[in-house]
Enzyme design. Structure first.
Site, PDB file in Angstrom:
ATOM      1  N   ASP A  11     -25.598  45.065 -22.892  1.00 17.29           N
ATOM      2  CA  ASP A  11     -26.122  43.444 -23.496  1.00 17.29           C
ATOM      3  C   ASP A  11     -27.763  43.229 -23.485  1.00 17.29           C
ATOM      4  OD1 ASP A  11     -26.162  40.637 -23.595  1.00 17.29           O
ATOM      5  OD2 ASP A  11     -26.608  40.573 -21.562  1.00 17.29           O
ATOM      6  N   ASP A  13     -29.839  40.200 -23.420  1.00 20.94           N
ATOM      7  CA  ASP A  13     -30.411  39.025 -22.377  1.00 20.94           C
ATOM      8  C   ASP A  13     -30.040  38.908 -20.648  1.00 20.94           C
ATOM      9  OD1 ASP A  13     -31.940  37.745 -24.020  1.00 20.94           O
ATOM     10  OD2 ASP A  13     -30.202  37.221 -25.079  1.00 20.94           O
ATOM     11  N   LYS A 183     -18.504  39.010 -28.357  1.00 21.86           N
ATOM     12  CA  LYS A 183     -17.302  38.984 -26.769  1.00 21.86           C
ATOM     13  C   LYS A 183     -17.040  38.270 -26.598  1.00 21.86           C
ATOM     14  CE  LYS A 183     -22.045  41.084 -26.163  1.00 21.86           C
ATOM     15  NZ  LYS A 183     -23.186  41.652 -24.665  1.00 21.86           N
ATOM     16  N   ASP A 208     -24.722  41.601 -17.929  1.00 26.48           N
ATOM     17  CA  ASP A 208     -24.535  40.701 -17.030  1.00 26.48           C
ATOM     18  C   ASP A 208     -23.269  39.458 -16.467  1.00 26.48           C
ATOM     19  OD1 ASP A 208     -26.165  38.042 -17.724  1.00 26.48           O
ATOM     20  OD2 ASP A 208     -26.046  39.185 -19.014  1.00 26.48           O
TER      21      ASP A 208
END
Length: 257
Positions: A11, A13, A183, A208
């Protein structure tokens, strides 16, 4: 855990950077993956920018372009539309650069009588645009969205993401999306595994968010790692989780040596 891994899917961000700042260990992680002869692909649900814009940003932040590739939920949505709704007319919520990407890809965009409506992360959203979108949804037009993230992490804190807009549309129309492309759908990760000629046992998913990144990795059956540098905090982790947990990429790099 990292032996014989050929594909690392990350990922962006809250995992690799936050706003305009690389998170601890990010560059070192990219360099380590490259030194292993493995591929590093950033799989981001954030559809408010194109792949080229993400590449430019990463290079500006000091990450050499030869160390990574980028795939966005906007690209995945275009691929989904072309495979499942070819030559259909689309009413699109998107920032101007992503709108141009849809048009360049051969998607016909219209303001009236669409065959389906598509919601991406539109930071230029206006009341007029959301009002028209809801009108089409009430008429029963098929509803596609690029991803379900409720908030997007930034340096100043979370800001509303597509999941928040989905909630608005549902409150107004009583309908949720018919298709959510990004996702946690495992298909987007399985597609990357095929595209990069890897296998599930050779792939690692790192992110995250529990309900997108981690759920995606678990559904796809790949090695999955949660980092606590973004949305998820330690008190949100269940006892004996089915994934690995690290503070950040810096800690992962230390364990790879």
């Amino acid at each position: 855990m990292f032996e014989n891994k050929r594909l690392f899917v990350l990922d962006l961000d809250g995992t690799f950077y936050l706003g305009n700042k690389l998170l601890p260990g990010s560059l070192e992680f990219a360099e380590k993956v490259h030194s292993m002869g493995a591929d590093l692909v950033f799989l981001t649900n954030n559809s408010s920018a194109t792949k080229d814009e993400y590449v430019d940003k990463l290079v500006r932040l000091g990450v050499p372009e030869n160390l990574f590739d980028v795939y966005t939920s906007a690209e995945a949505t275009i691929r989904f539309l072309k495979e499942n709704f070819p030559k259909k007319r689309v009413y699109l919520l998107a920032v101007p650069s992503v709108e141009k990407l849809f048009q360049w890809s051969g998607i016909e965009l219209v303001d009236e009588k669409p065959d389906l409506v598509v919601m991406t992360y539109d930071k230029t959203l206006t009341y007029e645009k959301i009002e028209k979108f809801c009108d089409f949804v009430r008429l029963g037009v098929p509803f596609v969205t690029s991803h379900p993230d409720i908030n997007c992490p930034t340096e100043k804190g979370p800001i509303p993401d597509v999941g928040s807009f989905i909630a608005l549309v549902e409150a107004s129309t009583g309908r949720r999306p018919d298709y959510v492309i990004g996702k946690p759908n495992k298909e987007i990760l399985e597609m990357l595994i095929r595209d990069f000629d890897s296998k599930k046992e050779e792939t690692v998913m790192i992110g995250d968010r529990l309900y997108t990144d981690i759920e995606c990795g678990l559904r796809a059956g790949v090695e999955t790692i949660l980092v606590l540098s973004g949305e998820t905090t330690s008190n949100m982790i269940p006892e004996d989780p089915p994934y690995h947990v690290y503070k950040n990429l810096e800690d992962i790099v230390k364990s790879m040596k």
